[in-house]
Write an enzyme that holds these catalytic residues in place. Structure first.
Site, PDB file in Angstrom:
ATOM      1  CG  MET A 188      -1.319 -51.346  11.832  1.00 14.33           C
ATOM      2  SD  MET A 188      -0.442 -50.091  10.862  1.00 14.33           S
ATOM      3  CE  MET A 188      -1.827 -49.079  10.347  1.00 14.33           C
TER       4      MET A 188
ATOM      5  CG  ASP B 291      -0.989 -59.663  10.335  1.00 14.85           C
ATOM      6  OD1 ASP B 291      -0.060 -59.339  11.097  1.00 14.85           O
ATOM      7  OD2 ASP B 291      -1.466 -60.803  10.309  1.00 14.85           O
TER       8      ASP B 291
ATOM      9  CD1 TRP C 123      -3.109 -58.557  18.307  1.00 14.71           C
ATOM     10  CD2 TRP C 123      -4.449 -59.470  19.855  1.00 14.71           C
ATOM     11  NE1 TRP C 123      -3.859 -59.544  17.683  1.00 14.71           N
ATOM     12  CE2 TRP C 123      -4.685 -60.119  18.609  1.00 14.71           C
ATOM     13  CE3 TRP C 123      -5.187 -59.876  20.961  1.00 14.71           C
ATOM     14  CZ2 TRP C 123      -5.610 -61.147  18.470  1.00 14.71           C
ATOM     15  CZ3 TRP C 123      -6.109 -60.879  20.817  1.00 14.71           C
ATOM     16  CH2 TRP C 123      -6.318 -61.518  19.588  1.00 14.71           C
TER      17      TRP C 123
ATOM     18  CB  SER D  73      -4.892 -61.492   8.523  1.00 17.51           C
ATOM     19  OG  SER D  73      -4.215 -60.602   9.367  1.00 17.51           O
TER      20      SER D  73
ATOM     21  NE  ARG E 119      -3.045 -67.571  12.588  1.00 13.34           N
ATOM     22  CZ  ARG E 119      -2.800 -68.556  13.450  1.00 13.34           C
ATOM     23  NH1 ARG E 119      -3.766 -69.395  13.795  1.00 13.34           N
ATOM     24  NH2 ARG E 119      -1.590 -68.710  13.969  1.00 13.34           N
ATOM     25  CG  ASP E 120      -3.503 -65.309   8.459  1.00  8.06           C
ATOM     26  OD1 ASP E 120      -4.342 -64.741   9.168  1.00  8.06           O
ATOM     27  OD2 ASP E 120      -2.431 -65.765   8.893  1.00  8.06           O
TER      28      ASP E 120
ATOM     29  CD1 TRP F 139       3.665 -61.767  15.276  1.00  7.88           C
ATOM     30  CD2 TRP F 139       2.435 -60.672  16.790  1.00  7.88           C
ATOM     31  NE1 TRP F 139       2.466 -61.459  14.685  1.00  7.88           N
ATOM     32  CE2 TRP F 139       1.687 -60.788  15.590  1.00  7.88           C
ATOM     33  CE3 TRP F 139       1.868 -60.015  17.878  1.00  7.88           C
ATOM     34  CZ2 TRP F 139       0.400 -60.273  15.463  1.00  7.88           C
ATOM     35  CZ3 TRP F 139       0.585 -59.507  17.747  1.00  7.88           C
ATOM     36  CH2 TRP F 139      -0.132 -59.648  16.562  1.00  7.88           C
TER      37      TRP F 139
END
Length: 456
Positions: free
Chosen positions: A7, A9, A33, A69, A136-137, A274
């Site tokens: 797991m 974000d 990951w 995400s 992204r995100d 990370w």
């Protein structure tokens, strides 16, 4: 935590049809990951969660490398997810990729279908000068009848930035402008942006990657901060009057907020970091967890973070003591591995004082305050098998007192300082027998009060 596997974000944090929905980056097959899926859980009170089926899985031409995400929003009674599709384009997956923004929709909040017109924001809509890869995100929000989305990016020259788009219907998007950008001191890529207002103040929250330390702040590989200021809806620019860390500890990243039906701005973050050791990957088959949901408030012009009030409904057996004189170390006659603790210290003339938690077998996690420096420290160098280190933050006493509210779990610690003026979060992995609690003082101080509740 996920049911199994990996797991990271939090995604799509939103109230919908009487439940809080929380999605999350998830690899359901291994505790490492992998190609990202969206895990999904729901809760009525933000504390006790029920797992639902996987909401998104990679497999289309625009998300074959992962459903990265994103966020969620309700429209016309349906729940829409907006997420980043990740595609690997060459042999080096860390460099050869591109990213687009996509939609999925559900009429019941459980089963989602991907929009047939995906991607809704693609490479042609990336402005000149912005990275063509790091895009992204998306965090979507509504303002004055229009939908907006903020997207994390960089300028390809080592400066993080946030891009802003607008839409009338969530499917056709127009680039508005660069909402905010680093001047070189705030990391080389900005991830997981979030825009919201609390009262009259606008906030921009994001996670800058590889941000250099600034004094005692931003000591992790990647950080999370909030800017406060004013958003100009016409130009799309965010005019910042300052920024500060969201958390002063080791393990808080990629947070996402939601506005609930009670008007609270609630934030939840990934409780990991990370490129940091994660001992549960070996033998336990999971990695990653979420923090307690925190209410973000502005009180007297100051930002504060408080655990949501619902956690108090889970208080069990209570232990309390008052007015304990401290000099040296004192063992507290209670113990545990899952509890809430409130402590108020009267500093007196002590040079240093604090608490030791999860004590036993040579292990301890130390919370201490240095009165000459005005600095609080979280020391996990003897906290067990996980990564060590010390994090410090400057915070003044109030009338000579330090107030702590601490949540201890079997593999985590969240410390709220001075009624939420600052928070420090850390993963810790002590042995199952390390249950003790001790108070200590170098010089004379007093533990004015200590209350502890086991959490069931």
């Amino acid at each position: 935590m996920g049911e199994f596997g990996w797991m990271n974000d939090p995604n799509g944090f939103v109230p919908y049809r009487g439940n809080y929905h929380l999605f999350y980056q998830h690899y359901p097959y291994l505790p490492t990951w992998g190609p990202m899926h969206w895990g999904h859980a729901v809760s009525r009170d933000l504390i006790k969660w029920t797992y639902l089926p996987i909401a998104l899985a990679p497999g289309e031409s625009y998300d074959s490398g992962g459903c990265f995400s994103g966020s969620a929003i309700e429209k016309d009674g349906a729940l829409y997810l907006m997420y980043t599709g990740h595609v690997v384009t060459g042999p080096d997956s860390s460099k050869d990729y591109w990213q687009t923004q996509n939609l999925a929709v559900s009429e019941d909040g459980v089963f989602f279908r991907k929009y047939e017109g995906n991607p809704v924001i693609g490479l042609p809509q990336i402005p000149a000068g912005a990275s063509l890869k790091d895009f992204r995100d998306p965090k979507v929000f509504e303002r004055d009848g229009s939908y907006y989305v903020v997207i994390g990016s960089n300028d390809g020259q080592g400066n993080g930035q946030i891009l802003l788009y607008r839409s009338a219907d969530l499917t056709d998007w127009t680039f508005i402008g660069i909402m905010a950008k680093s001047g070189g001191e705030m990391g080389n890529n900005w991830e997981c942006p979030d825009f919201f207002s609390i009262g009259e103040t606008d906030f921009l929250m994001f996670s800058p990657q590889r941000m250099p330390p600034q004094g005692r702040d931003y000591g992790n590989l990647h950080s999370t901060l909030y800017m406060r200021g004013r958003w100009d809806e016409r130009s799309g620019e965010f005019h910042s009057v300052g920024y500060a860390p969201m958390d002063q500890g080791f393990d808080f990243y990629a947070p996402q907020s939601t506005l609930d039906e009670r008007g609270r701005r609630i934030v939840i973050g990934w409780m990991d970091m990370w490129e940091s050791e994660m001992p549960t990957q070996q033998g336990h088959q999971w990695a990653g967890a979420m923090t307690l949901p925190r209410e973000m408030i502005v009180l007297g012009g100051q930002v504060r973070f408080r655990p949501v009030a619902e956690i108090e409904n889970y208080r069990g057996e209570r232990f309390e003591l008052r007015d304990l004189a401290l000099e040296g170390e004192t063992i507290v006659e209670t113990a545990g591995d899952s509890y809430e603790l409130e402590a108020v210290f009267d500093a007196g003339d002590a040079a240093r004082f604090g608490l030791k938690l999860r004590v036993g077998g040579g292990e301890e996690t130390v919370l201490s305050y240095s009165q000459p420096e005005g600095v609080f420290a979280l020391d996990r160098n003897r906290s067990g098998i996980g990564p060590g280190g010390v994090r410090e933050t400057a915070i003044p006493l109030r009338d000579g007192k330090l107030m702590l509210r601490v949540f201890v779990d079997r593999s985590s610690l969240e410390v709220f300082l001075q009624d939420g003026e600052k928070v420090m979060t850390a993963r810790i992995y002590p042995g199952s027998g390390s249950l003790g609690i001790a108070a200590f003082s170098d010089g004379k101080s007093r533990l004015a009060s200590l209350r502890k509740w086991d959490i069931h």
